[in-house]
Design a protein around this motif. Structure first.
Motif, PDB file in Angstrom:
ATOM      1  N   ALA A 117       0.819  -1.204   0.000  1.00 22.01           N
ATOM      2  CA  ALA A 117       0.000   0.000   0.000  1.00 22.01           C
ATOM      3  C   ALA A 117       0.859   1.263   0.000  1.00 22.01           C
ATOM      4  O   ALA A 117       0.549   2.243  -0.692  1.00 22.01           O
ATOM      5  N   LEU A 118       1.958   1.244   0.751  1.00 22.19           N
ATOM      6  CA  LEU A 118       2.848   2.409   0.784  1.00 22.19           C
ATOM      7  C   LEU A 118       3.433   2.704  -0.589  1.00 22.19           C
ATOM      8  O   LEU A 118       3.546   3.863  -0.990  1.00 22.19           O
ATOM      9  N   GLN A 119       3.805   1.655  -1.317  1.00 22.98           N
ATOM     10  CA  GLN A 119       4.370   1.890  -2.646  1.00 22.98           C
ATOM     11  C   GLN A 119       3.330   2.500  -3.581  1.00 22.98           C
ATOM     12  O   GLN A 119       3.665   3.305  -4.453  1.00 22.98           O
ATOM     13  N   HIS A 120       2.093   2.111  -3.406  1.00 25.79           N
ATOM     14  CA  HIS A 120       1.042   2.696  -4.239  1.00 25.79           C
ATOM     15  C   HIS A 120       0.769   4.139  -3.828  1.00 25.79           C
ATOM     16  O   HIS A 120       0.591   5.008  -4.694  1.00 25.79           O
ATOM     17  N   MET A 121       0.772   4.409  -2.520  1.00 25.54           N
ATOM     18  CA  MET A 121       0.327   5.719  -2.037  1.00 25.54           C
ATOM     19  C   MET A 121       1.421   6.783  -2.044  1.00 25.54           C
ATOM     20  O   MET A 121       1.125   7.969  -2.148  1.00 25.54           O
ATOM     21  N   LEU A 122       2.673   6.386  -1.921  1.00 26.18           N
ATOM     22  CA  LEU A 122       3.758   7.365  -1.835  1.00 26.18           C
ATOM     23  C   LEU A 122       4.463   7.582  -3.165  1.00 26.18           C
ATOM     24  O   LEU A 122       5.526   8.199  -3.217  1.00 26.18           O
ATOM     25  N   THR A 123       3.890   7.094  -4.238  1.00 22.77           N
ATOM     26  CA  THR A 123       4.479   7.284  -5.561  1.00 22.77           C
ATOM     27  C   THR A 123       4.514   8.764  -5.937  1.00 22.77           C
ATOM     28  O   THR A 123       3.647   9.543  -5.538  1.00 22.77           O
ATOM     29  N   THR A 124       5.524   9.134  -6.710  1.00 21.34           N
ATOM     30  CA  THR A 124       5.583  10.495  -7.263  1.00 21.34           C
ATOM     31  C   THR A 124       5.505  10.465  -8.785  1.00 21.34           C
ATOM     32  O   THR A 124       5.617  11.514  -9.427  1.00 21.34           O
ATOM     33  N   VAL A 125       5.318   9.271  -9.345  1.00 24.68           N
ATOM     34  CA  VAL A 125       5.177   9.155 -10.797  1.00 24.68           C
ATOM     35  C   VAL A 125       3.860   9.830 -11.204  1.00 24.68           C
ATOM     36  O   VAL A 125       2.801   9.495 -10.669  1.00 24.68           O
ATOM     37  N   PRO A 126       3.880  10.755 -12.137  1.00 30.82           N
ATOM     38  CA  PRO A 126       2.671  11.534 -12.448  1.00 30.82           C
ATOM     39  C   PRO A 126       1.697  10.863 -13.410  1.00 30.82           C
ATOM     40  O   PRO A 126       0.617  11.390 -13.646  1.00 30.82           O
ATOM     41  N   TYR A 127       2.071   9.703 -13.951  1.00 28.09           N
ATOM     42  CA  TYR A 127       1.228   9.050 -14.953  1.00 28.09           C
ATOM     43  C   TYR A 127       0.632   7.769 -14.371  1.00 28.09           C
ATOM     44  O   TYR A 127       1.362   6.890 -13.895  1.00 28.09           O
ATOM     45  N   SER A 128      -0.687   7.650 -14.437  1.00 27.42           N
ATOM     46  CA  SER A 128      -1.379   6.561 -13.747  1.00 27.42           C
ATOM     47  C   SER A 128      -0.938   5.176 -14.207  1.00 27.42           C
ATOM     48  O   SER A 128      -0.898   4.239 -13.414  1.00 27.42           O
ATOM     49  N   MET A 129      -0.575   5.019 -15.471  1.00 27.48           N
ATOM     50  CA  MET A 129      -0.189   3.699 -15.979  1.00 27.48           C
ATOM     51  C   MET A 129       1.129   3.210 -15.389  1.00 27.48           C
ATOM     52  O   MET A 129       1.453   2.024 -15.471  1.00 27.48           O
ATOM     53  N   ALA A 130       1.919   4.118 -14.805  1.00 26.20           N
ATOM     54  CA  ALA A 130       3.211   3.734 -14.231  1.00 26.20           C
ATOM     55  C   ALA A 130       3.359   4.169 -12.779  1.00 26.20           C
ATOM     56  O   ALA A 130       4.425   4.021 -12.199  1.00 26.20           O
ATOM     57  N   SER A 131       2.296   4.688 -12.183  1.00 28.67           N
ATOM     58  CA  SER A 131       2.398   5.158 -10.799  1.00 28.67           C
ATOM     59  C   SER A 131       1.971   4.064  -9.828  1.00 28.67           C
ATOM     60  O   SER A 131       1.238   3.141 -10.181  1.00 28.67           O
ATOM     61  N   GLY A 132       2.445   4.191  -8.595  1.00 29.57           N
ATOM     62  CA  GLY A 132       2.044   3.239  -7.563  1.00 29.57           C
ATOM     63  C   GLY A 132       2.440   1.815  -7.891  1.00 29.57           C
ATOM     64  O   GLY A 132       3.592   1.527  -8.223  1.00 29.57           O
ATOM     65  N   LEU A 133       1.473   0.906  -7.826  1.00 30.93           N
ATOM     66  CA  LEU A 133       1.730  -0.516  -8.082  1.00 30.93           C
ATOM     67  C   LEU A 133       1.684  -0.855  -9.566  1.00 30.93           C
ATOM     68  O   LEU A 133       1.945  -2.005  -9.940  1.00 30.93           O
ATOM     69  N   ASN A 134       1.372   0.091 -10.407  1.00 30.06           N
ATOM     70  CA  ASN A 134       1.233  -0.180 -11.836  1.00 30.06           C
ATOM     71  C   ASN A 134       2.592  -0.273 -12.528  1.00 30.06           C
ATOM     72  O   ASN A 134       3.495   0.514 -12.250  1.00 30.06           O
ATOM     73  N   ASN A 135       2.707  -1.242 -13.436  1.00 26.97           N
ATOM     74  CA  ASN A 135       3.862  -1.352 -14.336  1.00 26.97           C
ATOM     75  C   ASN A 135       5.155  -1.774 -13.655  1.00 26.97           C
ATOM     76  O   ASN A 135       6.220  -1.719 -14.255  1.00 26.97           O
TER      77      ASN A 135
END
Length: 405
Positions: free
Chosen positions: A202-220
């Motif tokens: 959950a932390l990796q998903h919530m603390l992401t700074t990647v601005p694009y949804s397809m590669a942010s958080g748990l994605n990609n």
């Protein structure tokens, strides 16, 4: 058609490992290091069983029984004996305090008007060091057999997107005992560990700074790196400075006694060689099935000869229950669990190097972990992410040490 000789090559080309040969080298190295340890563990178990009345050589169907008895005699501890020391609210409070120390975040209950799917579900907001709201998560912890699957998991609900202006939201689901009357929800040590594990996701998903949804958080995120933050968080369960934060007897409030925690640490290494060898057996079996044209029966037989210290039973039907590699998403990727654990224990050693009691020092390293591993996620190659955090490539020796090998 795609230029790959088999599915294993295709699958691993998209992973952190990149090549089948590199994965085989990983599997074989861990097999060679764990096999002699597993042999000694079996010899010790044989002697223990004989000293308690067992006659003859231990068979496959004997092992779990004698393993359990030997563990009880060695550590004089069961999961149920630990449960009173881990009331849910104490565990959550400690987990949130640890997250604040490590990552500079504050976790507080969200607006009670947020809609939930069950009265037991809680919603929390995460604020950064300046008090700005950056993410939220739904926490559904109690078992409801009629409507929930078994196990624990984290799912991304909303991903961070600069274009859409959305902040990340995660679902974190477990299956522990609910409160009963005046008795609070008491967690087993395994359940606390599962909560820490899922909170890492959950932390990796919530603390992401990647601005694009397809590669942010748990994605990609590459499949063999996705368990990195979750397994990293598990290590804090064995930190002598963290246990007082998350434990407190539900009647007295006193944290888990040191003599009991010492036995927890001893039990943590119990059977490490056998556990690792079993994981490598399954990883080798998975990889061979997705790269060989041989029948599955011959594949199981040949892999077992090299990866099992006990002779495989002719009736063994391990593939009939090995759902991870068929419907669980780990096709030609079961090695990923241990691959990610190499990253996790190596990363945790950075905190050990400065002394886990030195909260100021681990806070600085924790912020670097947040700014690299938790922040960059699916937007940066995980090899580069690890180098940014650790300054080098991961070392296998930390994993072997963690398993007592």
């Amino acid at each position: 058609m795609l230029g790959y000789r088999n599915f294993a090559e295709l699958s691993i080309s998209k992973a952190m490992a990149k090549s089948v040969d590199r994965v085989w080298n990983f599997i074989n190295t861990l097999r060679d290091r764990s096999y002699p340890v597993a042999e000694r563990e079996l010899e010790t178990l044989q002697q223990f069983a004989e000293s308690h009345g067992h006659q003859g050589k231990l068979q496959q169907w004997d092992r779990d029984y004698w393993d359990e008895l030997q563990s009880l005699e060695l550590f004089r501890m069961t999961e149920e004996q630990l449960r009173p020391y881990f009331p849910l609210q104490r565990v959550l409070s400690g987990l949130f305090q640890l997250s604040s120390i490590l990552f500079g975040i504050t976790i507080k209950p969200a607006d009670p008007k947020v809609e939930v799917w069950h009265p037991d579900v809680e919603v929390f907001d995460i604020n950064d060091g300046k008090g700005a709201h950056i993410a939220s998560f739904f926490l559904d912890l109690y078992s409801r057999p009629s409507e929930k699957e078994r196990g624990s998991w984290t799912t991304s609900f909303i991903s961070r997107s600069k274009l859409l202006g959305t902040k990340p939201v995660a679902f974190l689901v477990c299956n522990q005992l609910p409160p009963v009357g005046s008795l609070p929800s008491l967690m087993s040590f395994s359940e606390v560990k599962s909560l820490f594990h899922e909170f890492g996701h959950a932390l990796q998903h919530m603390l992401t700074t990647v601005p694009y949804s397809m590669a942010s958080g748990l994605n990609n995120i590459e499949w063999d790196a996705v368990e990195f933050p979750s397994q990293f968080m598990e290590n804090w369960m064995y930190d002598n400075n963290t246990i007082p934060l998350i434990s407190g007897h539900y009647l007295t409030g006193k944290p888990l006694p040191q003599n009991i925690f010492a036995r927890v640490l001893q039990a943590h290494h119990y059977g490490g060689g056998s556990i690792m060898l079993r994981q490598m057996f399954l990883a080798a079996l998975d990889l061979t099935l997705y790269s060989s044209t041989d029948s599955w029966t011959s594949v199981v037989r040949e892999i077992a000869k090299r990866f099992s210290v006990m002779k495989q039973l002719p009736e063994d039907c391990v593939l009939c229950t090995f759902l991870h590699i068929f419907s669980g998403g780990y096709s030609a990727g079961y090695y990923a669990y241990e691959w990610a654990e190499v990253l996790a224990v190596d990363a945790f050693s950075a905190f050990e190097d400065v002394g886990l009691q030195n909260r100021n020092a681990i806070s600085k390293i924790g912020h670097r972990f947040r700014d690299t591993v938790l922040s960059l996620g699916g937007g940066t190659d995980p090899r580069q992410v690890f180098r940014l955090f650790r300054g080098r490539d991961p070392h296998l020796e930390f994993l072997l040490k963690a398993y007592g090998i």
